[in-house]
Write a protein that holds these residues in place. Sequence first.
Motif, PDB file in Angstrom:
ATOM      1  N   VAL A  13       0.789  -1.307   0.046  1.00  0.00           N
ATOM      2  CA  VAL A  13      -0.062  -0.056  -0.088  1.00  0.00           C
ATOM      3  C   VAL A  13       0.802   1.261  -0.069  1.00  0.00           C
ATOM      4  O   VAL A  13       0.271   2.193  -0.179  1.00  0.00           O
ATOM      5  N   LEU A  14       2.023   0.879   0.282  1.00  0.00           N
ATOM      6  CA  LEU A  14       3.110   2.338   0.172  1.00  0.00           C
ATOM      7  C   LEU A  14       3.276   2.855  -1.124  1.00  0.00           C
ATOM      8  O   LEU A  14       3.486   3.938  -1.452  1.00  0.00           O
ATOM      9  N   GLY A  15       2.970   1.881  -2.389  1.00  0.00           N
ATOM     10  CA  GLY A  15       3.263   2.417  -3.654  1.00  0.00           C
ATOM     11  C   GLY A  15       4.682   2.693  -3.923  1.00  0.00           C
ATOM     12  O   GLY A  15       5.652   2.148  -3.239  1.00  0.00           O
ATOM     13  N   ASP A  16       4.836   3.541  -4.941  1.00  0.00           N
ATOM     14  CA  ASP A  16       6.140   3.733  -5.277  1.00  0.00           C
ATOM     15  C   ASP A  16       6.890   4.497  -4.435  1.00  0.00           C
ATOM     16  O   ASP A  16       6.534   5.796  -4.174  1.00  0.00           O
ATOM     17  N   LEU A  17       8.100   4.548  -3.894  1.00  0.00           N
ATOM     18  CA  LEU A  17       8.894   5.186  -3.027  1.00  0.00           C
ATOM     19  C   LEU A  17      10.165   5.550  -3.623  1.00  0.00           C
ATOM     20  O   LEU A  17      10.586   4.873  -4.640  1.00  0.00           O
ATOM     21  N   PRO A  18      10.746   6.834  -3.356  1.00  0.00           N
ATOM     22  CA  PRO A  18      12.060   7.097  -3.781  1.00  0.00           C
ATOM     23  C   PRO A  18      13.074   5.884  -3.512  1.00  0.00           C
ATOM     24  O   PRO A  18      12.827   5.264  -2.690  1.00  0.00           O
ATOM     25  N   ASP A  19      13.945   6.088  -4.395  1.00  0.00           N
ATOM     26  CA  ASP A  19      15.015   4.918  -4.303  1.00  0.00           C
ATOM     27  C   ASP A  19      15.772   5.141  -3.053  1.00  0.00           C
ATOM     28  O   ASP A  19      16.378   4.027  -2.467  1.00  0.00           O
ATOM     29  N   ASN A  20      15.998   6.317  -2.365  1.00  0.00           N
ATOM     30  CA  ASN A  20      16.583   6.219  -1.298  1.00  0.00           C
ATOM     31  C   ASN A  20      16.001   5.857   0.200  1.00  0.00           C
ATOM     32  O   ASN A  20      16.251   5.940   1.330  1.00  0.00           O
ATOM     33  N   VAL A  21      14.604   5.401  -0.150  1.00  0.00           N
ATOM     34  CA  VAL A  21      13.849   4.812   1.018  1.00  0.00           C
ATOM     35  C   VAL A  21      13.896   3.542   1.222  1.00  0.00           C
ATOM     36  O   VAL A  21      13.560   2.621   0.262  1.00  0.00           O
ATOM     37  N   VAL A  22      14.410   2.908   2.325  1.00  0.00           N
ATOM     38  CA  VAL A  22      14.128   1.504   2.534  1.00  0.00           C
ATOM     39  C   VAL A  22      13.300   1.190   3.586  1.00  0.00           C
ATOM     40  O   VAL A  22      13.329   1.668   4.543  1.00  0.00           O
ATOM     41  N   VAL A  23      12.218   0.373   3.243  1.00  0.00           N
ATOM     42  CA  VAL A  23      11.137  -0.038   3.986  1.00  0.00           C
ATOM     43  C   VAL A  23      11.545  -1.513   4.822  1.00  0.00           C
ATOM     44  O   VAL A  23      11.620  -2.516   4.047  1.00  0.00           O
ATOM     45  N   GLU A  24      11.163  -1.611   5.935  1.00  0.00           N
ATOM     46  CA  GLU A  24      11.547  -2.799   6.582  1.00  0.00           C
ATOM     47  C   GLU A  24      10.410  -3.131   7.431  1.00  0.00           C
ATOM     48  O   GLU A  24       9.893  -2.246   8.222  1.00  0.00           O
ATOM     49  N   VAL A  25      10.046  -4.511   7.952  1.00  0.00           N
ATOM     50  CA  VAL A  25       9.001  -4.698   8.735  1.00  0.00           C
ATOM     51  C   VAL A  25       9.657  -5.234  10.192  1.00  0.00           C
ATOM     52  O   VAL A  25      10.477  -5.942  10.290  1.00  0.00           O
ATOM     53  N   ALA A  26       9.060  -4.218  11.083  1.00  0.00           N
ATOM     54  CA  ALA A  26       9.598  -4.334  12.494  1.00  0.00           C
ATOM     55  C   ALA A  26       8.522  -4.520  13.269  1.00  0.00           C
ATOM     56  O   ALA A  26       7.793  -3.614  13.990  1.00  0.00           O
ATOM     57  N   ASP A  27       8.173  -5.969  13.485  1.00  0.00           N
ATOM     58  CA  ASP A  27       6.847  -6.167  14.385  1.00  0.00           C
ATOM     59  C   ASP A  27       7.207  -7.152  15.620  1.00  0.00           C
ATOM     60  O   ASP A  27       6.412  -7.150  16.438  1.00  0.00           O
ATOM     61  N   ASP A  28       8.588  -7.068  15.904  1.00  0.00           N
ATOM     62  CA  ASP A  28       8.970  -7.863  17.253  1.00  0.00           C
ATOM     63  C   ASP A  28      10.008  -7.245  17.831  1.00  0.00           C
ATOM     64  O   ASP A  28      11.266  -7.294  17.009  1.00  0.00           O
ATOM     65  N   PRO A  29      10.177  -6.715  18.708  1.00  0.00           N
ATOM     66  CA  PRO A  29      11.109  -5.990  19.349  1.00  0.00           C
ATOM     67  C   PRO A  29      12.356  -6.947  19.796  1.00  0.00           C
ATOM     68  O   PRO A  29      13.423  -6.481  19.735  1.00  0.00           O
ATOM     69  N   GLU A  30      12.094  -8.295  19.703  1.00  0.00           N
ATOM     70  CA  GLU A  30      13.182  -9.236  19.924  1.00  0.00           C
ATOM     71  C   GLU A  30      13.888  -9.640  18.553  1.00  0.00           C
ATOM     72  O   GLU A  30      14.749 -10.560  18.630  1.00  0.00           O
ATOM     73  N   ASN A  31      13.193  -9.391  17.419  1.00  0.00           N
ATOM     74  CA  ASN A  31      13.678  -9.799  16.343  1.00  0.00           C
ATOM     75  C   ASN A  31      13.526  -8.650  15.166  1.00  0.00           C
ATOM     76  O   ASN A  31      12.872  -8.745  14.358  1.00  0.00           O
ATOM     77  N   LEU A  32      14.506  -7.737  15.266  1.00  0.00           N
ATOM     78  CA  LEU A  32      14.415  -6.659  14.507  1.00  0.00           C
ATOM     79  C   LEU A  32      14.954  -6.695  13.116  1.00  0.00           C
ATOM     80  O   LEU A  32      15.810  -7.454  13.033  1.00  0.00           O
ATOM     81  N   PRO A  33      14.389  -6.102  11.990  1.00  0.00           N
ATOM     82  CA  PRO A  33      14.990  -6.340  10.832  1.00  0.00           C
ATOM     83  C   PRO A  33      16.311  -6.029  10.317  1.00  0.00           C
ATOM     84  O   PRO A  33      17.013  -6.527   9.678  1.00  0.00           O
ATOM     85  N   SER A  34      16.922  -4.941  11.213  1.00  0.00           N
ATOM     86  CA  SER A  34      18.191  -4.523  11.079  1.00  0.00           C
ATOM     87  C   SER A  34      18.706  -3.791  12.247  1.00  0.00           C
ATOM     88  O   SER A  34      17.506  -3.385  13.181  1.00  0.00           O
ATOM     89  N   ALA A  35      19.742  -3.022  12.165  1.00  0.00           N
ATOM     90  CA  ALA A  35      19.895  -2.302  13.376  1.00  0.00           C
ATOM     91  C   ALA A  35      19.167  -0.966  13.562  1.00  0.00           C
ATOM     92  O   ALA A  35      18.827  -0.527  12.459  1.00  0.00           O
ATOM     93  N   PRO A  36      18.793  -0.425  14.322  1.00  0.00           N
ATOM     94  CA  PRO A  36      18.082   0.747  14.730  1.00  0.00           C
ATOM     95  C   PRO A  36      18.563   2.067  13.878  1.00  0.00           C
ATOM     96  O   PRO A  36      17.934   2.793  13.765  1.00  0.00           O
TER      97      PRO A  36
END
Length: 176
Positions: A13-36
């Motif tokens: 639903v976010l559609g097209d984003l600029p190339d410099n935007v990285v979207v990650e799913v962070a739904d569990d504080p014990e299993n983050l997608p990358s460093a904060p």
Amino acid sequence: MKVWIPHKFGIPVLGDLPDNVVVEVADDPENLPSAPDGVEFWLPTFIGMPHDTSRLITELPDLRVVQLPSAGAEAWVDRVPAGVTLCNARGVHDSSTAEWVVTGILSQLRAFPSFLRAQDRGVWTTEPYLPTDELAGKRVLIIGAGSIGSAVAARLAPFEVELTFVARTARPAEGV
């Protein structure tokens, strides 16, 4: 810019984003997608559902915006550091929540839960559940006179009900 969202269903639903935007799913504080580090925009989960991610706010050094999924922001006001913009989702849930409320009201008045349980048991008589009640002429109390309460009122208008609004702050000029 790194953006954290709470669920994978949000990505399309976010559609097209600029190339410099990285979207990650962070739904569990014990299993983050990358460093904060580098997270500038964060859409947390609802507090306590399924994980309380609110404590992550102290671990996001580059955070600029917190976009809540809820209309209310009271639980977050004191959690957001200075310089971080807090946004709510006022208006986003108005229609769907108002429809759910009206469905719930009509379902109870018309005994739908009883009919459904009888159907599950293979019982097809309506005798124990009749007559059902009707909404017309009832007085309906709407707790919360914001955008969702207003949407509920609009959907109840055709049912010829008397509406009473209450809210955290009385607003006599608005009938609250």
